[in-house]
Design an enzyme around this catalytic site. Structure first.
Site: not given
Length: 453
Positions: A322-323, A420
């Protein structure tokens, strides 16, 4: 006679609601007294560690979550192959002001953004020019040629919804380098996307335009963004040294990890519940999104513990990448469509392991109306917000196949302190809040598999 018929009609519906209330209570009692979510998250974070797509950590997380779901004796556990990008940071990221009249050389807290092409060991030096947005950059035109563009647009503190504030500032991180490169900039700095002033830099994904040079893109902490902006106001010829070592490698084979309990009455109707297994390469990916993955597995585990057999098929899905690519969510939707699978709902937890307050959703009026009809059942568990639109990045590709897309909605005010960063570790997650989120997801899955939506 009419009164008698009305009473008969009322009794089954009343009993049905009573049964739901009792079973929701069983879910919460089981999770809050003997849940596995917190211990599973501890193992994922502390033993497996961070899990950037294509890394050894990501590969280890695939194998471990597969073994975990097999240990719970789900009906089926399988791996779904997906090719993912493989980016490596490659070394320490360095940002230094080199010529401050007031302070001399000043090192700033920095992290290269994901997928960034690094400078290499030689680094680069350039004069800094500050902007608050991409339109402001574009208005400068060729004035940025040969310079390092400093994007200093903060998340709007007036926004009560922190994700709305994040969305308003995100373009400078995701597209800033691509837009600056078009105008001849040699590099970019981005103010970290956080709603607090601190010394912790936040990484995150950015995308290049293939028709222009891939210039280095690094984030600096919000505290250092404030300092750099102040020094630029006092000294317009300020220069910065950038050094980063990021490199995009050859794509790698990875997997979505899927566990399933087959439905007894309508097995063709699928309810997917999940999170993304990958994380960034700093911290441990606890809130983003180890929490969501462990909550999703816990939904199916609770069914096994309680001895329940769902009417419809339940799937726990650990999406990969996803990132920095969203490949897992895209591949899952592609395979579902190719197989003619019928998803009636997809539920994603990717907003942190904080106190749940409801669910966001995207779907038809009828689907969202059905979700709203359960408000009285969910409210005793402080799940009061069912109105917010939304869903999740990994379930988004399923939208054209017709299911309602649902996101677990936690209180997000603290999320962008950890998002993050190296601070996103297991110790940052509260056990009770995490378990309440798992129970909330299980409660909603129960209502959907019982009644449809």
């Amino acid at each position: 006679m009419k009164k008698f018929l009305l009473v008969l009609a009322f009794v089954p519906a009343f009993s049905f609601a009573q049964n739901h209330e009792s079973n929701l209570r069983k879910i919460y009692d089981a999770e809050l007294s003997s849940g596995h979510t917190y211990e599973n998250l501890r193992y994922l974070c502390k033993v497996v560690g961070n899990r950037l797509a294509g890394s050894p950590g990501a590969a280890a997380s695939v194998e471990w979550t597969k073994q975990l779901m097999e240990s719970y004796d789900f009906d089926t556990v399988f791996l779904q192959p997906v090719m993912v990008p493989h980016w490596e940071r490659g070394g320490k990221d360095i940002v230094k002001i080199t010529n401050s009249v007031k302070h001399g050389v000043v090192e700033l807290n920095a992290l290269a953004l994901g997928n960034t092409q690094g400078t290499g060991a030689k680094g680069l030096v350039g004069q800094v020019i500050e902007v608050k947005s991409i339109p402001e950059l574009q208005a400068l035109g060729e004035k940025v040629k040969g310079k390092i563009v400093f994007f200093n647009g903060p998340m709007d503190p007036r926004m009560i919804d922190s994700f709305q504030a994040y969305g308003g500032a995100n373009a400078q991180r995701s597209s800033g380098a691509a837009e600056a490169s078009k105008l001849g900039a040699i590099g970019t700095l981005v103010r970290s996307l956080s709603n607090t002033i601190n010394d912790i830099p936040h990484t995150g994904n950015q995308r290049y335009n293939p028709d222009f040079p891939k210039i280095p893109a690094l984030a600096i902490s919000t505290a250092d963004a404030e300092l750099l902006s102040q020094l630029l106001a006092e000294q317009s010829d300020l220069k910065v040294y950038l050094e980063s070592h990021g490199e995009m490698k050859t794509e790698k084979l990875s997997y979505n990890v899927i566990g399933e309990i087959r439905g007894t009455e309508k097995p063709e109707e699928i309810i997917a519940v999940g999170g993304h297994l990958d994380s960034w390469d700093v911290g441990e990916g606890a809130h983003d999104d180890g929490a969501g993955c462990m909550q999703a597995i816990e939904v199916l585990r609770l069914y096994k513990e309680l001895g329940w057999k769902p009417k419809r098929t339940l799937r726990a899905v650990m999406w990969m990448n996803e990132e920095n690519g969203l490949r897992g969510g895209q591949e899952y939707a592609r395979v579902a469509k190719a197989k003619g699978e019928k998803h009636i709902a997809a539920i994603e937890s990717d907003s942190g392991g904080f106190l749940p307050i409801g669910f966001s959703s995207t779907g038809t009026d009828a689907q969202r109306g059905k979700l709203a009809s359960w408000a009285d059942l969910l409210r005793p568990y402080q799940l009061w917000n069912l109105q917010k639109p939304g869903g999740g990045a990994d379930i988004g590709p399923l939208r054209d196949q017709g299911p309602i897309l649902i996101g677990l909605l936690p209180d997000s005010q603290r999320y962008f302190y950890y998002h993050h960063t190296e601070a996103d570790v297991f110790e940052a997650v509260d056990q009770r809040e995490l378990e309440l989120g798992a129970a909330a997801m299980a409660a909603l899955v129960y209502l959907i598999e019982q009644e449809g939506i």
